[in-house]
Write a protein that holds these residues in place. Structure first.
Motif, PDB file in Angstrom:
ATOM      1  N   LEU A  56       0.822  -1.220   0.000  1.00  0.00           N
ATOM      2  CA  LEU A  56       0.000   0.000   0.000  1.00  0.00           C
ATOM      3  C   LEU A  56       0.851   1.262   0.000  1.00  0.00           C
ATOM      4  N   GLU A  57       2.104   1.143   0.436  1.00  0.00           N
ATOM      5  CA  GLU A  57       2.974   2.319   0.449  1.00  0.00           C
ATOM      6  C   GLU A  57       3.399   2.692  -0.970  1.00  0.00           C
ATOM      7  N   TYR A  58       3.429   3.986  -1.243  1.00  0.00           N
ATOM      8  CA  TYR A  58       3.940   4.462  -2.528  1.00  0.00           C
ATOM      9  C   TYR A  58       4.759   5.724  -2.283  1.00  0.00           C
ATOM     10  N   VAL A  59       5.802   5.871  -3.074  1.00  0.00           N
ATOM     11  CA  VAL A  59       6.763   6.961  -2.885  1.00  0.00           C
ATOM     12  C   VAL A  59       6.553   8.010  -3.972  1.00  0.00           C
ATOM     13  N   VAL A  60       6.489   9.275  -3.558  1.00  0.00           N
ATOM     14  CA  VAL A  60       6.339  10.387  -4.497  1.00  0.00           C
ATOM     15  C   VAL A  60       7.605  11.241  -4.428  1.00  0.00           C
ATOM     16  N   PRO A  61       8.371  11.332  -5.539  1.00  0.00           N
ATOM     17  CA  PRO A  61       9.577  12.166  -5.536  1.00  0.00           C
ATOM     18  C   PRO A  61       9.233  13.633  -5.795  1.00  0.00           C
ATOM     19  N   PHE A  62       9.995  14.530  -5.193  1.00  0.00           N
ATOM     20  CA  PHE A  62       9.810  15.960  -5.386  1.00  0.00           C
ATOM     21  C   PHE A  62      11.155  16.590  -5.732  1.00  0.00           C
TER      22      PHE A  62
ATOM     23  N   SER B 233      -4.657   9.299   1.826  1.00  0.00           N
ATOM     24  CA  SER B 233      -3.414   8.602   2.155  1.00  0.00           C
ATOM     25  C   SER B 233      -2.843   9.096   3.474  1.00  0.00           C
ATOM     26  N   LEU B 234      -2.076   8.238   4.107  1.00  0.00           N
ATOM     27  CA  LEU B 234      -1.450   8.532   5.389  1.00  0.00           C
ATOM     28  C   LEU B 234       0.016   8.906   5.165  1.00  0.00           C
ATOM     29  N   LEU B 235       0.465  10.014   5.768  1.00  0.00           N
ATOM     30  CA  LEU B 235       1.879  10.391   5.723  1.00  0.00           C
ATOM     31  C   LEU B 235       2.676   9.340   6.476  1.00  0.00           C
ATOM     32  N   SER B 236       3.559   8.615   5.755  1.00  0.00           N
ATOM     33  CA  SER B 236       4.219   7.461   6.331  1.00  0.00           C
ATOM     34  C   SER B 236       5.713   7.666   6.581  1.00  0.00           C
ATOM     35  N   ALA B 237       6.414   8.283   5.637  1.00  0.00           N
ATOM     36  CA  ALA B 237       7.862   8.430   5.791  1.00  0.00           C
ATOM     37  C   ALA B 237       8.353   9.618   4.978  1.00  0.00           C
ATOM     38  N   VAL B 238       9.488  10.168   5.388  1.00  0.00           N
ATOM     39  CA  VAL B 238      10.157  11.256   4.667  1.00  0.00           C
ATOM     40  C   VAL B 238      11.577  10.792   4.386  1.00  0.00           C
ATOM     41  N   ASN B 239      11.948  10.784   3.102  1.00  0.00           N
ATOM     42  CA  ASN B 239      13.267  10.294   2.677  1.00  0.00           C
ATOM     43  C   ASN B 239      13.569   8.915   3.268  1.00  0.00           C
ATOM     44  N   GLY B 240      12.549   8.064   3.266  1.00  0.00           N
ATOM     45  CA  GLY B 240      12.726   6.691   3.718  1.00  0.00           C
ATOM     46  C   GLY B 240      12.679   6.472   5.216  1.00  0.00           C
ATOM     47  N   LYS B 241      12.534   7.541   5.999  1.00  0.00           N
ATOM     48  CA  LYS B 241      12.498   7.426   7.452  1.00  0.00           C
ATOM     49  C   LYS B 241      11.053   7.526   7.943  1.00  0.00           C
ATOM     50  N   SER B 242      10.613   6.501   8.646  1.00  0.00           N
ATOM     51  CA  SER B 242       9.228   6.471   9.118  1.00  0.00           C
ATOM     52  C   SER B 242       8.926   7.632  10.064  1.00  0.00           C
ATOM     53  N   VAL B 243       7.706   8.188   9.924  1.00  0.00           N
ATOM     54  CA  VAL B 243       7.261   9.251  10.829  1.00  0.00           C
ATOM     55  C   VAL B 243       6.000   8.823  11.580  1.00  0.00           C
ATOM     56  N   LEU B 244       5.611   7.562  11.474  1.00  0.00           N
ATOM     57  CA  LEU B 244       4.343   7.122  12.058  1.00  0.00           C
ATOM     58  C   LEU B 244       4.378   7.037  13.578  1.00  0.00           C
ATOM     59  N   LEU B 245       5.559   6.985  14.187  1.00  0.00           N
ATOM     60  CA  LEU B 245       5.642   6.981  15.642  1.00  0.00           C
ATOM     61  C   LEU B 245       6.014   8.355  16.191  1.00  0.00           C
ATOM     62  N   MET B 246       6.066   9.348  15.304  1.00  0.00           N
ATOM     63  CA  MET B 246       6.324  10.725  15.733  1.00  0.00           C
ATOM     64  C   MET B 246       5.014  11.433  16.048  1.00  0.00           C
TER      65      MET B 246
ATOM     66  N   GLY C  22      17.093  22.178  -0.139  1.00  0.00           N
ATOM     67  CA  GLY C  22      17.725  22.477  -1.414  1.00  0.00           C
ATOM     68  C   GLY C  22      18.040  21.242  -2.230  1.00  0.00           C
ATOM     69  N   LYS C  23      17.631  20.072  -1.759  1.00  0.00           N
ATOM     70  CA  LYS C  23      17.892  18.816  -2.454  1.00  0.00           C
ATOM     71  C   LYS C  23      16.568  18.157  -2.829  1.00  0.00           C
ATOM     72  N   ALA C  24      16.622  17.286  -3.830  1.00  0.00           N
ATOM     73  CA  ALA C  24      15.444  16.483  -4.165  1.00  0.00           C
ATOM     74  C   ALA C  24      15.114  15.582  -2.971  1.00  0.00           C
ATOM     75  N   PHE C  25      13.844  15.291  -2.783  1.00  0.00           N
ATOM     76  CA  PHE C  25      13.437  14.473  -1.635  1.00  0.00           C
ATOM     77  C   PHE C  25      12.237  13.620  -2.006  1.00  0.00           C
ATOM     78  N   GLU C  26      11.930  12.674  -1.127  1.00  0.00           N
ATOM     79  CA  GLU C  26      10.822  11.756  -1.352  1.00  0.00           C
ATOM     80  C   GLU C  26       9.917  11.712  -0.119  1.00  0.00           C
ATOM     81  N   ILE C  27       8.626  11.621  -0.359  1.00  0.00           N
ATOM     82  CA  ILE C  27       7.658  11.418   0.714  1.00  0.00           C
ATOM     83  C   ILE C  27       6.920  10.110   0.439  1.00  0.00           C
ATOM     84  N   THR C  28       6.840   9.287   1.445  1.00  0.00           N
ATOM     85  CA  THR C  28       6.141   8.006   1.321  1.00  0.00           C
ATOM     86  C   THR C  28       4.751   8.121   1.942  1.00  0.00           C
ATOM     87  N   PHE C  29       3.765   7.638   1.224  1.00  0.00           N
ATOM     88  CA  PHE C  29       2.378   7.654   1.689  1.00  0.00           C
ATOM     89  C   PHE C  29       1.868   6.221   1.792  1.00  0.00           C
TER      90      PHE C  29
END
Length: 410
Positions: free
Chosen positions: A27-33, A65-78, A94-101
């Motif tokens: 169910l997780e999918y990564v969106v690059p920015f 969708s649920l905000l799950s991770a930022v740059n591969g690091k889980s935020v669900l316990l934050m 200033g760098k490209a990044f990814e958010i996982t939902f």
């Protein structure tokens, strides 16, 4: 009866958590920015989880969708604010990044709903769609919407799923009942297996719509340990930091509440004094001036009372946040003291350019919802529902017996 209900509820819960464990990765999918791009996502806070409510036109992000991770690091316990800060930090780096939902659980198909209206009492078939914590009921597939239920908790009401009363079911048949405040929704599918599947998906939707539960926190902890083995190194320090922050917030709000209460009492007393003077004033001009002073004093008293109420709400919110922090911390690291909660690393101040970039749009605050129920609270709620169910069964049996006696007499 209690045992049968418990077995059925446990089956739903066990099936739901097994589904989540097996499907969460898919169910997780990564969106690059790209760097510093306006992304304009609107999140809504559900306890400490952020759920997508609005996305830009043409976006690949799924609403709900649920905000799950930022740059591969889980935020669900934050905490929610820390998770958003992590995303903002990535955007302004200033760098490209990814958010996982995590995509919302979805299910659709035919079920029967028990109607209680006099003109259409009994089981009626409808087409149901479950998506993003909302259960919708249509007269037929792609037909008119007939009912809609938001599965998120409300200020005074938790959403629960339990067993439907036996007296409205056939022998050996299972049904589910969604309870929210005084509203009860009775449903069953074509067979018990399908009913359990619907029950499991609705259970998952309820849990996610209300910020998770200990089972999901435990599963996320296991995923973090597997995918981010280095993430646990500083867990003790992070928990201690969170504990101190929660206590400090609670202390400050308690002090502010006390001060606001004193000010509200002073303002109310002053308003009462001036009102009395206005009533006693004999001269017309003096009376008018006194009444105006009394009116202004009453306005100040109302404002002071509103401030006190606001501080009371903040104390309650801090207490609730501290309670959830303890729950998450206990699941994340049970060998440590179970008060603190994991938080993000310190976030550097964002650059002035941030205002122009529309970093992450935050939705209006959601009405205060209860923290995820503890096992004891869930058991108490289930016991209360079971008592109501048995009482309804007994009342129905007595009614049928009375009707039979009346028919025999006639």
């Amino acid at each position: 009866r209690n045992r049968k209900m418990s077995i059925f509820q446990n089956k739903i819960k066990a099936k739901a958590m097994q589904i989540h464990k097996e499907s969460v990765d898919s169910l997780e999918y990564v969106v690059p920015f790209p760097p510093r791009k306006k992304i304009g996502i609107t999140f809504r806070r559900h306890n400490e989880w952020g759920i997508v409510k609005v996305v830009p036109p043409g976006s690949d992000i799924i609403v709900g969708s649920l905000l799950s991770a930022v740059n591969g690091k889980s935020v669900l316990l934050m905490k929610f604010d820390d998770a958003i800060a992590k995303a903002a930090e990535a955007l302004t780096s200033g760098k490209a990044f990814e958010i996982t939902f995590l995509a919302p659980y979805r299910l659709e198909g035919v079920m029967k709903k028990h109607e209680t209206r006099r003109m259409g009492k009994g089981w009626k078939s409808y087409y149901f769609e479950l998506n993003s914590g909302i259960l919708q009921c249509f007269v037929k597939k792609q037909g008119r919407l007939k009912y809609e239920w938001d599965l998120a908790n409300e200020t005074q009401h938790q959403t629960l799923i339990t067993l439907a009363p036996r007296n409205i079911l056939n022998d050996g048949e299972m049904g589910i009942m969604i309870v929210k405040g005084g509203e009860k929704v009775l449903l069953k599918a074509e067979d018990n297996t399908r009913t359990q599947t619907w029950g499991a998906f609705i259970y998952l939707a309820i849990v996610i719509a209300n910020g998770g539960n200990p089972d999901m926190y435990a599963q996320e902890k296991a995923r973090i340990q597997e995918r981010e083995p280095d993430a646990q190194v500083d867990m003790k320090a992070l928990m201690a930091q969170a504990e101190q922050a929660e206590r400090e917030a609670l202390r400050k709000h308690a002090e502010a509440e006390k001060k606001a209460k004193i000010e509200a009492e002073k303002a109310a007393a002053e308003a009462a004094r001036l009102k009395k003077e206005a009533e006693e004033a004999a001269d017309g001009d003096a009376r008018a001036a006194a009444e105006e002073q009394a009116r202004l004093a009453e306005e100040r008293a109302v404002a002071a009372q509103a401030k006190e109420d606001e501080e009371l709400a903040m104390v309650a919110k801090a207490t609730k946040s501290s309670r959830r922090a303890s729950l998450v911390a206990h699941v994340a690291s049970p060998e440590l003291t179970p008060e603190p909660a994991p938080v993000a690393d310190s976030i550097p101040e964002l650059e002035e350019e941030e205002d122009e970039m529309d970093v992450l749009v935050m939705d209006e605050p959601e009405p205060e919802m209860p923290a995820p129920p503890t096992a004891e609270e869930e058991a108490a709620a289930a016991a209360q529902i079971e008592a109501e169910r048995l009482a309804a069964e007994k009342a129905e049996e007595e009614r049928l017996a009375a009707e039979k006696a009346e028919a025999d007499r006639i």
